[in-house]
Scaffold this motif. Structure first.
Motif, short mmCIF file in Angstrom:
data_model
loop_
_atom_site.label_atom_id
_atom_site.label_comp_id
_atom_site.label_asym_id
_atom_site.label_seq_id
_atom_site.Cartn_x
_atom_site.Cartn_y
_atom_site.Cartn_z
N PHE A 11 0.82 -1.21 0.00
CA PHE A 11 0.00 0.00 0.00
C PHE A 11 0.86 1.27 0.00
CE2 PHE A 11 -3.02 -3.03 2.03
CZ PHE A 11 -3.89 -3.07 0.97
N SER A 12 1.90 1.29 0.86
CA SER A 12 2.72 2.50 0.94
C SER A 12 3.52 2.70 -0.34
CB SER A 12 3.67 2.42 2.14
OG SER A 12 4.53 1.31 2.02
N HIS A 13 3.99 1.61 -0.93
CA HIS A 13 4.75 1.70 -2.18
C HIS A 13 3.90 2.28 -3.30
CE1 HIS A 13 7.19 0.48 -5.62
NE2 HIS A 13 6.15 -0.18 -6.09
N GLN A 14 2.69 1.74 -3.43
CA GLN A 14 1.83 2.20 -4.50
C GLN A 14 1.32 3.61 -4.25
OE1 GLN A 14 1.34 0.94 -7.33
NE2 GLN A 14 2.39 -1.00 -7.02
N TYR A 15 1.16 3.96 -2.97
CA TYR A 15 0.69 5.31 -2.66
C TYR A 15 1.72 6.34 -3.12
CZ TYR A 15 -0.87 9.34 0.03
OH TYR A 15 -1.29 10.58 0.41
N THR A 16 3.01 6.04 -2.84
CA THR A 16 4.08 6.93 -3.26
C THR A 16 4.13 7.03 -4.77
OG1 THR A 16 5.34 6.26 -1.32
CG2 THR A 16 6.55 7.35 -3.07
N SER A 114 -2.32 -8.14 12.95
CA SER A 114 -1.43 -6.99 12.71
C SER A 114 -2.17 -5.68 12.91
CB SER A 114 -0.85 -7.05 11.29
OG SER A 114 -0.09 -8.21 11.11
N LEU A 115 -3.43 -5.63 12.44
CA LEU A 115 -4.21 -4.40 12.61
C LEU A 115 -4.47 -4.12 14.08
CD1 LEU A 115 -6.83 -4.68 9.72
CD2 LEU A 115 -4.74 -3.33 9.78
N ARG A 125 -9.69 3.84 10.10
CA ARG A 125 -9.74 4.01 8.65
C ARG A 125 -8.35 4.33 8.11
NH1 ARG A 125 -14.39 8.22 7.38
NH2 ARG A 125 -13.34 9.31 9.07
N GLY A 126 -8.09 3.75 6.93
CA GLY A 126 -6.81 4.02 6.30
C GLY A 126 -5.68 3.12 6.79
N SER A 127 -5.99 2.25 7.73
CA SER A 127 -4.95 1.33 8.21
C SER A 127 -4.54 0.38 7.10
CB SER A 127 -5.45 0.52 9.41
OG SER A 127 -5.55 1.35 10.54
N SER A 128 -3.26 0.14 6.98
CA SER A 128 -2.79 -0.79 5.97
C SER A 128 -1.80 -1.74 6.61
CB SER A 128 -2.13 -0.06 4.79
OG SER A 128 -0.97 0.62 5.23
N SER A 129 -1.90 -2.98 6.20
CA SER A 129 -0.98 -4.00 6.70
C SER A 129 -0.89 -5.09 5.64
CB SER A 129 -1.47 -4.58 8.03
OG SER A 129 -0.61 -5.59 8.48
N LEU A 134 6.71 -9.73 6.88
CA LEU A 134 7.93 -9.67 6.07
C LEU A 134 9.21 -9.78 6.90
CD1 LEU A 134 6.97 -6.88 3.52
CD2 LEU A 134 6.92 -9.35 3.19
N ASN A 135 9.08 -9.70 8.22
CA ASN A 135 10.27 -9.76 9.08
C ASN A 135 10.49 -11.15 9.67
OD1 ASN A 135 10.89 -6.94 8.81
ND2 ASN A 135 9.17 -6.51 10.18
N ARG A 136 9.50 -12.02 9.56
CA ARG A 136 9.64 -13.37 10.12
C ARG A 136 10.57 -14.19 9.23
NH1 ARG A 136 4.73 -17.72 11.27
NH2 ARG A 136 6.08 -19.50 11.77
N LYS A 137 11.45 -14.95 9.86
CA LYS A 137 12.38 -15.78 9.10
C LYS A 137 11.83 -17.19 8.94
CE LYS A 137 16.72 -13.35 9.68
NZ LYS A 137 18.18 -13.50 9.90
N TRP A 138 12.06 -17.76 7.75
CA TRP A 138 11.61 -19.10 7.43
C TRP A 138 12.82 -19.95 7.04
CZ3 TRP A 138 6.47 -19.93 8.17
CH2 TRP A 138 5.65 -18.79 8.20
N HIS A 139 12.73 -21.23 7.35
CA HIS A 139 13.83 -22.15 7.00
C HIS A 139 13.61 -22.62 5.56
CE1 HIS A 139 17.20 -24.79 7.82
NE2 HIS A 139 16.55 -25.76 7.18
N PHE A 140 14.37 -22.04 4.65
CA PHE A 140 14.23 -22.32 3.22
C PHE A 140 15.11 -23.49 2.82
CE2 PHE A 140 15.86 -21.60 -1.13
CZ PHE A 140 14.67 -21.70 -1.83
#
Length: 611
Positions: A11-16, A114-115, A125-129, A134-140
């Motif tokens: 959302f923030s990327h596209q808003y910019t 998250s909200l 209103r306007g909350s985005s998540s 994106l910060n959680r680590k996964w064992h790939f």
């Protein structure tokens, strides 16, 4: 070519992006969730927009020269004429990746947990998540190698999303490419680069675990398969009489209190789908609260692990904005297709599509569109067709095979099955489990009316039942249905002339039909033994009641009264099999069959001696 790049917030990327290109219009009209915006901004159909400085999320649903009609996904109270509307230049999409399973989302794909961390107990209103952490680590663990050729949905590696579900990380580049670098086994976040590919044009692209997909667009696949495997639910009336195929479509219409939600809960808990996507679409808040509280407490009966480890919940209650309700089923089906692409069998429970259709009607009314029957928009059938058409079993682009099964509840007002949503849904589904108010009020659950229900998958599943259960499974099913149909006819006759004047063979039909209704079709979801019944036990129970019917009919043909046959207690004992014989004790049904034969043979011999 379409690709996925690293990003922190969609959302923030596209808003910019929208701000930089100055894709702006200004509000000229506000009618509930429908907003008119005018100006020079170059908007496109189904573009996502931010409304006012509050960044209220909306979607363009109509364009007329320089005027855009926008449906808001959030409350519009307090907005003013002249406030800015900024285009984000893409359609409503959901970010897909590890972390979707076990999560609870709202109708537009925002995770409620998250909200809550951001806004507290009430969403601002306007909350985005973004839909995944994106910060959680996964064992790939990589499964592809350098030099491998890949394309869209090719599997690059895997991560353990839950104890029950392994997420297969797929390539998001649309064309042909070759892997030139792939991450070693280890811990990575979803936004970290896990592979680099070289395209045919010589361009190097980094890939991560994330993919975004517009929710209104069906995800691609290779080949649609014939539906030949049943979705086993453990509910006798469904599996034995009106089965649904994996990749099939079904509807559960019924009035208030007939058990639509309970039936879907049973299917969610006991069906042999790998993953469940439960969409609470416009249901009452207290019902949805019950779902949100109960599901995390349930254990998966097959693994013993929490059921949420293979479940996704989408909560959009009746007091939430109607536009978000309309979007919720598309969010759910897109998540289902994402896991289908990995080779999983996914079942969607949509509760209820009537509330979704009512959202369409409200928005259509505010747009002043020409209404069709009962005020619903004329495009209701095409929207229903579009939704149910996304079900199916397919061969995926990566060679795996997966399915999406859709089971939609319909809530006709006053249990009127002739209303538009029920009638139009019937056109696009192949299984109809009609719930009857009288059955529900007499405590017959599931309250599926065998007189009006049907399944169009019966013939296509015949080979599976023959190979996996027994060659006469379908023949037994047909005989059970015939007995129930005869009972319906005889009850109509009995209403006119009275049951006493019926011959004993006809009275036997009524007696056997009652045993089927009470002992086979009625099922207790609160019983540890009866809540789930494997298909093998269902088959034996069908065999047993038909054995009783055949042996008793022989005695009646030899002039032995039905009243004497009833004194043996076989009918009452059959009705209790579901409570007394555990699923792993099928030999006890064989023992009961022997008792039936012995009792009826003794009755025949005693009656001959008496004569």
């Amino acid at each position: 070519m379409w690709e996925v790049r690293n990003h922190t917030s969609h959302f923030s990327h596209q808003y910019t992006k929208g701000m930089n290109n100055m894709q702006k219009k200004y509000i000229i009209s506000i009618d509930g969730p429908v907003i008119l915006a005018k100006g020079e901004g170059d908007f496109a159909m189904h573009d996502i927009v931010h409304i006012s400085s509050k960044k209220i999320l909306g979607e363009v649903i109509k364009l007329n020269r320089d005027t855009a009609t926008i449906q808001s996904y959030e409350d519009t109270s307090g907005l003013k004429i002249g406030e800015e509307v900024i285009g984000l230049e893409e359609s409503l999409s959901i970010t897909l990746g590890p972390g979707i399973i076990s999560n609870i989302f709202d109708g537009i794909g925002r995770p409620l947990s998250s909200l809550k961390d951001i806004d507290g107990d009430f969403i601002k209103r306007g909350s985005s998540s973004i839909s995944i952490d994106l910060n959680r680590k996964w064992h790939f663990i990589p499964t592809a190698n350098i030099g491998d050729k890949v394309s869209l949905n090719s599997i690059l590696g895997k991560v353990k999303e839950t104890d029950l579900i392994t997420n297969k990380i797929m390539c998001t580049y649309k064309g042909e490419a070759k892997i030139i670098e792939i991450a070693q086994e280890g811990e990575y976040t979803a936004k970290d680069s896990i592979a680099k590919v070289l395209t045919e044009e010589g361009k190097t692209i980094e890939l991560n675990m994330i993919q975004k997909w517009p929710v209104r667009k069906q995800k691609p696949y290779d080949t649609r398969m014939s539906l030949t495997k049943p979705l086993i639910t453990g509910q006798r009336v469904i599996d034995s009489l009106f089965p649904i195929a994996k990749g099939g479509t079904a509807m559960i219409p019924g009035g208030f209190g007939t058990g639509k939600t309970v039936t879907q809960h049973q299917l969610a808990k006991w069906s042999d789908a790998d993953i469940i996507v439960y969409i609470g679409c416009g249901e009452r808040g207290n019902e949805m609260t019950e779902v949100l509280e109960d599901f995390p407490k349930l254990n998966d009966p097959k693994s013993g692990k929490p059921l949420m480890q293979r479940t996704v919940l989408i909560a959009n209650t009746s007091n939430m904005p109607v536009a978000a309700r309309e979007a919720s089923i598309y969010t759910g089906i897109t998540i289902a297709e994402y896991y289908r692409d990995m080779g999983y069998n996914v079942a969607i429970m949509a509760d209820s599509t009537s509330r979704w259709a009512e959202a369409l009607r409200e928005i259509s009314g505010r747009l002043e569109e020409m209404p069709a029957e009962e005020g619903f928009p004329s495009y209701l059938p095409s929207r229903l067709s579009e939704f149910y058409g996304r079900a199916g079993e397919v061969k995926n682009l990566n060679g795996t095979q997966g399915s999406v099964t859709i089971i939609g509840a319909v809530s006709p007002q006053g249990s009127d099955f002739s209303e538009p949503v029920t009638q139009n849904t019937k056109r696009f589904v192949h299984v109809f489990w009609g719930l009857k108010r009288d059955l529900a009020y007499s405590r017959h659950y599931p309250a599926i009316d065998w007189n009006i229900s049907y399944s169009e998958y019966v013939d296509g599943l015949s080979d599976w039942f023959e190979e996996n259960i027994d060659s006469d499974f379908q023949d037994n099913r047909r005989k059970i249905v015939e007995i129930l149909e005869k009972e319906n006819e005889l009850q109509e006759i009995a209403k006119v002339v009275g049951q006493d004047v019926l011959s004993d063979d006809k009275k036997l039909t009524l007696e056997v039909a009652e045993a089927i209704r009470v002992g086979f079709l009625r099922q207790n979801s609160f019983s540890e033994i009866d809540t789930y019944v494997p298909i093998e036990k269902q088959y034996k129970m069908m065999q047993t009641v038909l054995l009783i019917n055949d042996r008793a009919l022989r005695l009646i043909e030899k002039s032995i009264p039905l009243s004497e046959i009833k004194k043996t207690g076989i009918f009452e004992e059959y009705k209790e099999i579901k409570n007394t014989v555990r699923n792993e004790e099928l030999e006890k049904i064989d023992e009961f069959d022997m008792r039936v034969k012995t009792k009826l043979k003794k009755l025949e011999e005693d009656y001959k001696e008496h004569i």
